[in-house]
Motif scaffolding. Structure first.
Motif: not given
Length: 232
Positions: A150-152, A166, A145
């Motif tokens: 703000r991505r995984s 998230y 993550l």
């Protein structure tokens, strides 16, 4: 992508919110809690000073309209190892310092606070306080993550998660190996407790995305809660 692994060495940072308005205290607490901070609150400067003496506070977020701040400032109280201070103010000029809360005001946000701006400034001040440098990427096995974007990902697969999913995933990653109750997860995701089936549905949706690739990482502990771990 350059990956930095997060090593948990203690509790999440503790933020002291000082504000006389109950609605502001609730709003600031919700924003900070959802972003992973522990929060303690008070309505007066005098109570804030007592809390600073009793606990290891990492950051003070203070409304400059708190009635007794200026009286306390005139006392010229001196303390060592005070945390940084983020002021919430209606104007863009701060003419005097608040030595009872810190040696200087490090930053400020203007009312009404924008969530993204508040959290960005809090993050910078807490990092400067810890001296640990940026920790933006969390990893457990092949689950990754990146908080900066703000991505995984699970391996090379981008996880298309909602904002609530998230926040849930980030909290599970930060507490990898620990069993977290539905109530704890709900407070972190939404800033309030909700019916248990709300978290059950959210975990189910997240699990479908994360555990599409084996081995399973999100485990249910019936009667207790959920745990993220490589081990069963």
């Amino acid at each position: 992508m350059r990956v930095q692994e997060m090593v948990r060495t203690g509790l999440d940072p503790l933020v002291l919110v000082v504000a006389p308005d109950p609605s502001m205290r609730r709003a600031l607490t919700a924003e900070l809690s959802q972003d992973g901070y522990r929060v303690t609150v008070t309505a007066t400067g005098a109570a804030a000073v007592r809390l600073l003496d009793e606990q290891r506070i990492d950051l003070v977020v203070v409304d400059v309209d708190t009635p007794d701040l200026h009286d306390l400032a005139r006392e010229r109280l001196t303390f060592s190892d005070r945390p940084p201070v983020l002021c919430v103010t209606a104007c863009e000029f701060l003419g005097e310092l608040l030595p009872m809360l810190g040696t200087r005001i490090e930053d400020y946000v203007t009312k009404p606070c924008r969530s993204a701006e508040l959290l960005a400034r809090v993050q910078v001040l807490v990092r400067d306080r810890s001296g640990a440098g940026p920790v933006d990427v969390l990893r457990h096995g092949d689950l990754l993550l990146d908080d900066t974007v703000r991505r995984s990902w699970r391996g090379d697969r981008l996880l298309e998660v909602t904002p609530a999913e998230y926040r849930l995933l980030r909290h599970l990653l930060r507490n990898a190996g620990r069993v977290l109750s539905k109530e704890q997860l709900a407070r972190h995701v939404w800033g309030e407790t909700r019916a248990g089936n709300a978290i059950e549905r959210l975990v189910s949706r997240l699990r479908q995305k994360v555990d599409e690739t084996p081995p399973a990482l999100i485990h249910t502990h019936r009667g207790f809660g959920y745990r993220l771990s490589l081990a069963e």
